[in-house]
Design an enzyme around this catalytic site. Structure first.
Site, PDB file in Angstrom:
ATOM      1  N   LYS A 230       0.833  -1.198   0.000  1.00 39.05           N
ATOM      2  CA  LYS A 230       0.000   0.000   0.000  1.00 39.05           C
ATOM      3  C   LYS A 230       0.869   1.251   0.000  1.00 39.05           C
ATOM      4  O   LYS A 230       0.678   2.157  -0.835  1.00 39.05           O
ATOM      5  CB  LYS A 230      -0.910  -0.026   1.231  1.00 39.05           C
ATOM      6  CG  LYS A 230      -1.906   1.113   1.308  1.00 39.05           C
ATOM      7  CD  LYS A 230      -2.566   1.216   2.686  1.00 39.05           C
ATOM      8  CE  LYS A 230      -3.599   0.156   2.929  1.00 39.05           C
ATOM      9  NZ  LYS A 230      -4.967   0.565   2.520  1.00 39.05           N
TER      10      LYS A 230
ATOM     11  N   ARG B 252      -3.098   2.874   8.928  1.00 33.01           N
ATOM     12  CA  ARG B 252      -3.404   1.554   8.348  1.00 33.01           C
ATOM     13  C   ARG B 252      -2.135   0.718   8.213  1.00 33.01           C
ATOM     14  O   ARG B 252      -1.074   1.253   7.959  1.00 33.01           O
ATOM     15  CB  ARG B 252      -3.967   1.714   6.928  1.00 33.01           C
ATOM     16  CG  ARG B 252      -5.323   2.287   6.839  1.00 33.01           C
ATOM     17  CD  ARG B 252      -5.663   2.450   5.358  1.00 33.01           C
ATOM     18  NE  ARG B 252      -6.500   3.608   5.146  1.00 33.01           N
ATOM     19  CZ  ARG B 252      -7.812   3.540   4.886  1.00 33.01           C
ATOM     20  NH1 ARG B 252      -8.400   2.379   4.784  1.00 33.01           N
ATOM     21  NH2 ARG B 252      -8.516   4.641   4.710  1.00 33.01           N
TER      22      ARG B 252
ATOM     23  N   GLY C   7      -7.954  -7.266   5.067  1.00 30.74           N
ATOM     24  CA  GLY C   7      -8.735  -7.383   6.292  1.00 30.74           C
ATOM     25  C   GLY C   7      -8.046  -8.097   7.424  1.00 30.74           C
ATOM     26  O   GLY C   7      -8.639  -8.349   8.466  1.00 30.74           O
TER      27      GLY C   7
ATOM     28  N   MET D 237      -5.210  -7.216   9.069  1.00 30.91           N
ATOM     29  CA  MET D 237      -4.626  -6.408  10.145  1.00 30.91           C
ATOM     30  C   MET D 237      -5.501  -5.195  10.412  1.00 30.91           C
ATOM     31  O   MET D 237      -6.525  -4.984   9.778  1.00 30.91           O
ATOM     32  CB  MET D 237      -3.198  -6.054   9.787  1.00 30.91           C
ATOM     33  CG  MET D 237      -2.307  -7.307   9.888  1.00 30.91           C
ATOM     34  SD  MET D 237      -0.608  -6.918   9.623  1.00 30.91           S
ATOM     35  CE  MET D 237      -0.705  -6.317   7.955  1.00 30.91           C
TER      36      MET D 237
ATOM     37  N   ARG E  57      -3.399  -1.488  -6.284  1.00 33.14           N
ATOM     38  CA  ARG E  57      -2.575  -2.694  -6.142  1.00 33.14           C
ATOM     39  C   ARG E  57      -2.954  -3.644  -7.279  1.00 33.14           C
ATOM     40  O   ARG E  57      -4.008  -3.474  -7.907  1.00 33.14           O
ATOM     41  CB  ARG E  57      -2.793  -3.351  -4.783  1.00 33.14           C
ATOM     42  CG  ARG E  57      -4.215  -3.765  -4.558  1.00 33.14           C
ATOM     43  CD  ARG E  57      -4.408  -4.279  -3.126  1.00 33.14           C
ATOM     44  NE  ARG E  57      -5.821  -4.569  -2.893  1.00 33.14           N
ATOM     45  CZ  ARG E  57      -6.317  -4.877  -1.714  1.00 33.14           C
ATOM     46  NH1 ARG E  57      -5.543  -4.915  -0.648  1.00 33.14           N
ATOM     47  NH2 ARG E  57      -7.604  -5.142  -1.558  1.00 33.14           N
TER      48      ARG E  57
ATOM     49  N   HIS F   2     -15.538  -9.634   1.661  1.00 39.82           N
ATOM     50  CA  HIS F   2     -14.513 -10.529   2.212  1.00 39.82           C
ATOM     51  C   HIS F   2     -14.601 -11.928   1.610  1.00 39.82           C
ATOM     52  O   HIS F   2     -13.607 -12.497   1.139  1.00 39.82           O
ATOM     53  CB  HIS F   2     -14.667 -10.595   3.739  1.00 39.82           C
ATOM     54  CG  HIS F   2     -13.692 -11.527   4.382  1.00 39.82           C
ATOM     55  ND1 HIS F   2     -14.005 -12.835   4.682  1.00 39.82           N
ATOM     56  CD2 HIS F   2     -12.395 -11.348   4.745  1.00 39.82           C
ATOM     57  CE1 HIS F   2     -12.949 -13.412   5.212  1.00 39.82           C
ATOM     58  NE2 HIS F   2     -11.957 -12.531   5.278  1.00 39.82           N
TER      59      HIS F   2
ATOM     60  N   SER G 257      14.220 -42.615 -12.468  1.00 39.16           N
ATOM     61  CA  SER G 257      12.995 -41.886 -12.159  1.00 39.16           C
ATOM     62  C   SER G 257      12.867 -41.827 -10.650  1.00 39.16           C
ATOM     63  O   SER G 257      12.821 -42.867  -9.987  1.00 39.16           O
ATOM     64  CB  SER G 257      11.787 -42.592 -12.772  1.00 39.16           C
ATOM     65  OG  SER G 257      10.616 -41.871 -12.465  1.00 39.16           O
TER      66      SER G 257
ATOM     67  N   CYS H 112       8.464 -39.054 -10.603  1.00 37.62           N
ATOM     68  CA  CYS H 112       7.149 -39.601 -10.906  1.00 37.62           C
ATOM     69  C   CYS H 112       6.303 -39.836  -9.666  1.00 37.62           C
ATOM     70  O   CYS H 112       5.332 -40.550  -9.697  1.00 37.62           O
ATOM     71  CB  CYS H 112       7.276 -40.893 -11.717  1.00 37.62           C
ATOM     72  SG  CYS H 112       8.013 -42.234 -10.777  1.00 37.62           S
TER      73      CYS H 112
ATOM     74  N   TYR I 122      12.598 -34.249 -16.557  1.00 36.86           N
ATOM     75  CA  TYR I 122      11.143 -34.135 -16.678  1.00 36.86           C
ATOM     76  C   TYR I 122      10.473 -34.420 -15.349  1.00 36.86           C
ATOM     77  O   TYR I 122      11.073 -34.985 -14.438  1.00 36.86           O
ATOM     78  CB  TYR I 122      10.603 -35.098 -17.750  1.00 36.86           C
ATOM     79  CG  TYR I 122      10.756 -36.556 -17.401  1.00 36.86           C
ATOM     80  CD1 TYR I 122       9.778 -37.226 -16.647  1.00 36.86           C
ATOM     81  CD2 TYR I 122      11.872 -37.283 -17.803  1.00 36.86           C
ATOM     82  CE1 TYR I 122       9.928 -38.555 -16.307  1.00 36.86           C
ATOM     83  CE2 TYR I 122      12.024 -38.614 -17.465  1.00 36.86           C
ATOM     84  CZ  TYR I 122      11.054 -39.242 -16.714  1.00 36.86           C
ATOM     85  OH  TYR I 122      11.200 -40.554 -16.364  1.00 36.86           O
TER      86      TYR I 122
END
Lengths: 883, 883
Positions: free
Chosen positions: A26, A95, A104, A106, A339, A455, A770, A837, A857
């Protein structure tokens, strides 16, 4: 000398948006807006660094206090008002503002600076005594609650008493006199509760408020939120002290929340809500249902025009969808916050791909803008369009996706039922930060009140939790444990279905189906494919899954578990015959019956994956898994004995003997994996024959088949070398029979600590590795996956374990062993192909780790393939940046 | 140019005793004897290097062949005889000789050089046609069997036929003519079996014999012997070609085997056996029972005097007890072999300590002269002197110690029964190398024939296996599966007891008791203590074991398992009450009952170990181990239901519910160790209270108590830090209550791979580490100790695993993890005390490894403490030498 306080405001801004770590999100963005010339009420930010220092010793250095004082002086000068001035007082908000948004979570204090004296000045200045005392009584109550920790109900009950006495319904019906009296009585509450007077010195008020905001970093709901969102406890919050502006100064005043694009769909359309003559908290709290933003133009046109312009400017500047808060005070627009806007999965994909089309961001950035959880959500079930729905109510479609569950009315109930494995829909009048845990535990959330930015909506979207809000037709009767809506009565624990994309509430359990991948997502994933270096395969045991995974982008099969094929109803008799066999000959006979079945499976799977590698793991689980349960058999035997059916008795007794002989105290560490293959070579021989016959036959049809035969549970070099020898012998036999040459590979799982430790020796015998991270996690931790539920949840609560290691790969222990395995393996064969895997192959943090440690992978379930593609690309980008 | 052939003989010797790797033990010592001027029939040794090369390609280089030819020329010149000379032929023996002695394991050919022509020369030269043809027929048969692989029975049956036909009993009754005919018929057997003629060229005979000896390195019984004795397969054997001498040339000839000291007791007294007019093989084979060596002086006095003198010289030279073979040919003494004599455990200790007293060796050497297995044997059970014995026969006390087991008559039966866990005594007429496996599997060996140096005796002593030989009163009836002796009939599978120290055979199962440590051994172990750097502690769970271990030299307790105390009959009700407790309060109540019992145990243990550290492990096993078995409970429930006893039904049902709720699929990886301590902190609290109260009370009495509290199964740092915190809190509480300060330590087991991997982090929270190698082996291998019997024996047979990793520490895998743990732990705390407390702590190879990797101590069961002391000293000596 460190700088602890950063000023922002026209021509006087110290910070900028890149300083989020220090100023919080903020504060940094307020500074950036001020730099951009956007109208921002001036103020200053006390850094997160001060918070961290304060939380350690609960005090400030001289220097911090000095810098705060200087900032106050500057703020007073800029506003030409003074704190506590009995004629025209400066009022400020205090704030919190952490590095990442914690909506919400804090505490906030508004109207700070009002005292018995300065309230008169405010009344005089705005020529509105009622307004001034309304602000004052609100401030005292907020201060009492937030700063002094007094239960809000101590203040609320006084208001309710007063309203009852006066026979009025709403706070707005209370007159100046009453509000003034309330302010007095609120001060008395403080005196009574705390033993000291409500402070009349604005600087003392400010200092106490700053302390309270810092302290709020460690309040329980903030801690829970951080845990859920994996935010570091050590960061701390900044404090923003900002000049108050008022949206509740009449009909040319108002306050609102908006997104530069639709956060639900991603559509490029200004989107938001506002309330005329209201304060910001009213919108967020969802107490009054607000109006859509596009109607604001007709009410305060100039300010609206300016708002639209500023929003476009901010989006272009930040190159991302913005979530802004604004207040219009008597026609004048103030931006209170901007934001990056939270968004649904669909919106994330659409915004990212649209912005590439608009030339705002490049493909790489687009790929980083979509989260793994988003894709997961898009791939989550939705309501079957063919299902007959009994829609009983409509609300706002706050967070997309469909969910089915039993109705519960409290967060605790949702959590309790989740622990028992039950699915719930949390139904609340409105949600508050205290409900976070229950929301996480429920399948979906339904609220009676609140808008798209309430909220419930914000948190629901953040969690990827289907959510319908503002469904005002519903009335909840907590006492009777039911809710009523449009003539229906739904009791607690009855099933409902919600559709968070349509906003509908449906009676009963509705069939859900899997979502498709839309074109935006497809495009994004193609970009991801262009970027990533990590391969993505799938775990699939049948042709349908293999085909699905290939559609979803799998580049082969990383794990085909052959035992799953053994459980088919048509096979289990032959499997049991094989296990019951008393000698090799009868075992071979039974295996002969299984051969054509296995071969058929492999034909299908190879066809689905033509041209791509298919890693087939030979039989892994202990044989007793295929036999009936001992207790069941005992019961059956007693039954037979009672009925005197001698023929069957012997048969059952024989099975019981075999079950007993196969019984193991710790089957996970028992006679399974290659240990089976070595003691009963005929089983693996049959499997290899099935694989190679299938491969040869398809190859004869001109298909390119790439079989990779994988030996499980190897811990000793000779286990692999002997098994490999057998495998190759059989493969050669089949190829000779079929007169076809197949380029097949033989590799192994690295799923025991010993295998990782001697990976250099194992590598000599293996064409690929693997990492079987499920088993490796079990043995590295000494945790049985089936038994950990007795202590892992306790461990997580106690902070002993951050994640369940079977869900998120344990990098510190298991990961370290993997690194040893990789290093040792590659020391012998630098190009040794290695993959993962376990279940972790589809988990974002684990995929990222797989990329970092240099695996070739990951392999995961089909629906996680797109997630893996995305995360792999993000990992590539991240490691490029880190260089 | 490499030297492949080494000559030995008066004034012409190339080798020496230090060249055993190249020349084998026999060859090197023949050379050394020749160097010392001891009369040795001249010959040459073909090196082990040639064997290794030959076994690879089954051929020899030109150079090897050339050197062999040159050696033959030299041998002919020295003897002034020529191979195959029809007038006076040179005859040689061809024998194997590996780096270490493998008695009877490989093949030997005697009398080589005889042909149809040269046999006449021999007859003429010795003026004894019968002797010459006896040699010839023996040679042909031996060559046929050893070199050509023809079953010996092909030859034997012809002799038997002949004897039957002639009505004679013994070979010695056969006349020249018959022997000559037999030679002819033996040659026919060869022609028939092999398709070619018996070679008449001595050089061809020699080459074929050399090949056969090299090939014999890989015959099955040699392979088995090497496996049992851990001899490297890659060493190969040397071949010794040596001029023949004959002990069967009449009454001034003879042959014998002797030890420079008594190999059974160690007494310094010339000890041995001989046969007049016999060949060496007759003594070893045990076919005729030989005379004691001291009677030789009265028969061939000059040669005996010389023999005694040479033996003393050899012992002084080699500085160890020698095992020699000699032949006297017509009054002239030849030494055929000298080697370090195998000895019993008691003899090993006595010889070593005596030789120090005699100034022959130093203490360090003495310590290396006794093997861990020797000590093990000395500490093995012997017959309780108070037991009433029914001695049914007496034989020679060939290998000391007593053994009890079921009678079996074949090696196979002994092996089969051992696999089923049954103890046996192997009863044989005589043993042969084929019986090795059965001898290893049996508890003891009893033979009808043979002397103190017969196969059974030598091998039995080597194995440390109680052994009675030459018990001629016994007659075995294999067909009926029994043996008879002095009027008793003992059937197969009946129990007998043998006393290998007394030579007695006793009917039934006799009570055995533990041996004491004699003064020689005590002295030796004190020397070991002076040398070793590795500490030796004991695993003991009660005061008696602790006291015993301290007597045996333990320097503290490395592992006191508190759960063993829970199983006592007086405790189990309270333990079950604790487990059945439904809440913390009732659990605490039950624990309160256990507290004084645990405390009493600790008081006793601390007293026994006063002044020494006592490591106490807090509760480790899963709770269900203390509850009755589910199937038993089910049966009981059905019984109660049938009888209608409702009160008890509920109780049993309650227990069943708890058993079910505690049931785990893999308890070894389940809710145990510190996981229990964390979820039920009151259990550990009780235990710590008991420990500290006991320690404080004894400390108040003036004793020095050193408690080390050990947290089991730690895998995560916070498991340890949280538990440690609780432990310290309780310890502080107790110390405050008792107003006494105790120097206690809190450490952890390293028994999970994860703990080893993060040992640096764990070290920060630990005062000491103890490697729990049992669990670490389980998790590193993924082997459940309780379930491996299904595949580990198969793995050992297939050569996949050399040792059972639960018996001998796996250095490659588990050991590597230990090294990681040590390195990481010491990187944080360089002086961190570390030990090992698994079963491996008493196993020689593992103790050696513990020394090598820098552990501070091993901990083992009381009776293994002396072994650990010895091995630790030997390890110190070895690593000093390696530097």
């Amino acid at each position: 000398m460190s700088k602890f306080v950063y000023f922002f405001g026209k021509d006087a801004t110290d910070g900028k948006s890149s300083m989020k770590d220090l100023l919080g999100g903020k504060g940094a963005n307020l500074a950036e807006m001020a730099n951009l010339g956007v109208p921002v009420p001036p103020g200053f930010t006390i850094t997160t660094e001060v918070c961290v220092l304060y939380l350690k010793g609960k005090k400030y250095s001289e220097e911090v206090l000095k810098q705060v004082d200087e900032a106050i002086d500057k703020l007073e000068a800029l506003n030409n008002k003074k704190l506590g001035d009995p004629d025209d007082p400066l009022l400020v908000s205090v704030r919190s503002g952490a590095r990442v948004s914690m909506p919400g979570m804090m505490d906030t204090v508004l109207n700070l600076g009002l005292t018995d004296k300065s309230v008169l000045g405010l009344a005089n200045k705005v020529n509105d005594g009622r307004f001034a005392y309304d602000c004052y009584r609100r401030f005292i109550a907020m201060f009492g609650n937030v700063v002094l920790g007094i239960d809000f109900r101590n203040f609320d009950s006084l208001i309710e008493d007063e309203k009852k006495k006066l026979g009025v319904k709403s706070d707005t019906d209370l007159e100046e006199k009453t509000l003034k009296e309330l302010a007095e009585r609120f001060k008395e509450v403080i005196k009574l509760e705390k033993g000291f007077e409500f402070p009349q010195d604005p600087k003392v008020q400010l200092q106490m408020a700053i302390d309270a905001v810092f302290d709020s970093w460690n309040n329980p709901r903030a801690i829970t939120y951080r845990k859920l969102n994996e935010i570091d406890d050590s960061w701390g919050t900044a404090v923003n002290v900002q000049t108050m502006v008022y949206g509740n100064r009449g009909n040319t005043s108002g306050t609102g929340v908006a997104f530069t694009r639709n956060p639900s769909t991603g559509e490029k359309k200004f989107f938001g809500e506002y309330l005329i003559n209201a304060q910001g908290e009213d919108v967020v709290a969802g107490i009054r249902t607000p109006d859509f933003i596009d109607t604001l133009g007709s009410k305060i046109p100039e300010a609206y025009k300016q708002l639209v312009y500023i929003c476009q400017k901010l989006e272009a500047h930040f190159k991302d969808m913005q979530d802004i808060e604004f207040t219009i005070q008597e026609g004048r627009l103030y931006m209170l916050q901007t934001r990056t806007g939270k968004r649904t999965a669909a919106a994330a994909v659409k915004v990212a791909t649209d912005m590439v089309a608009e030339g705002l961001i490049d493909k790489e950035t687009a790929v980083t803008r979509v989260k793994a959880e988003h894709i997961d959500l898009l791939l989550h079930p939705r309501i079957d369009p063919k299902a007959k729905l009994e829609v009983i109510a409509k609300g706002l479609p706050a967070s997309p996706g469909a969910a089915v569950g039993k109705v519960v009315f409290t967060a605790e109930a949702a959590e309790e039922m989740a622990e028992r494995g039950e699915k719930t829909i949390l139904v609340r009048t409105e949600t508050s930060p205290e409900d976070i845990g229950g929301m996480a535990a429920a399948q979906g959330v339904l609220t009676v009140r609140g808008g798209m930015t309430s909220h419930a909506a914000v948190v629901g979207r953040g969690m990827g939790k289907p959510c319908v809000v503002g469904c005002g037709e519903i009335s909840i009767d907590m006492k009777s444990g039911l809710f009523m809506v449009n003539g229906h009565t739904i009791k607690e624990h009855e099933y409902i279905t919600i559709d968070g994309s349509a906003g509908s509430v449906i009676i009963g359990r509705v069939e859900l189906i899997d979502a498709e991948i839309n074109n935006d997502l497809k495009r994004l994933l193609v970009w991801a494919d262009e970027i990533r270096t990590l391969g993505v395969r799938t775990n699939a045991d049948n042709p349908a899954d293999a085909a699905l995974a290939r559609d979803l982008g799998a580049e082969g099969i990383g794990l085909c578990r052959t035992e799953h094929m053994f459980f088919g109803e048509d096979r289990i008799p032959a499997v049991r015959e094989m296990i019951m066999a008393e000698d090799e000959k009868s075992r071979k006979k039974a295996l002969k019956k299984l051969l054509p079945m296995q071969k058929k499976d492999f034909l299908g799977i190879f066809r689905s994956m033509e041209g791509l590698p298919v890693t087939i793991r030979l039989l892994d689980p202990p044989l007793h898994e295929f036999l009936p349960d001992k207790e069941e058999l005992d019961a059956k035997l007693r039954e037979l004995e009672a009925s005197g059916d001698c023929g069957k008795i012997d048969e059952v007794k024989k099975i019981i003997r075999r079950v007993v002989s196969l019984k193991e105290l710790n089957p996970m560490l028992g006679h399974r994996g290659c240990r089976l293959g070595i003691t009963y070579p005929e089983i693996y021989n049959m499997q290899v024959r099935a694989i190679m016959e299938a491969a040869c036959e398809l190859s004869a049809e001109g298909m390119q088949i790439v079989p990779e035969i994988m030996i499980p549970l190897v811990g000793l070099v000779k286990e692999l070398s002997l098994t490999r020898e057998e495998v190759c012998k059989m493969a050669d036999t089949v190829m000779a029979e079929k007169a076809i040459k197949i380029d097949y590979h033989v590799g192994t799982m690295i799923e025991l600590p010993r295998a990782a430790i001697i990976a250099d020796k194992i590598a000599k015998e293996a064409d690929f590795f693997s990492f079987g991270t499920n088993d490796l996690t079990q043995t590295t931790f000494g945790f049985s996956r089936d038994d950990v539920s007795k202590f892992v949840p306790i461990y997580q609560k106690a902070g002993i374990l951050e994640h369940d290691p079977f869900a998120v790969l344990d990098q510190e222990g298991v990961g370290e062993l993997m690194k040893i395995g990789i290093e040792k393996g590659r020391s012998v064969k630098p190009d040794l192909k290695m993959g993962i895997c376990g279940e972790h192959g589809g988990e974002p943090k684990s995929i990222h780790f797989a990329h970092e440690i240099g695996l070739n992978y990951v392999s995961c379930s089909p629906y996680r393939v797109p997630i893996a593609r995305l995360v792999a690309a993000q990992s590539t980008i991240e490691s490029r940046k880190a260089k």
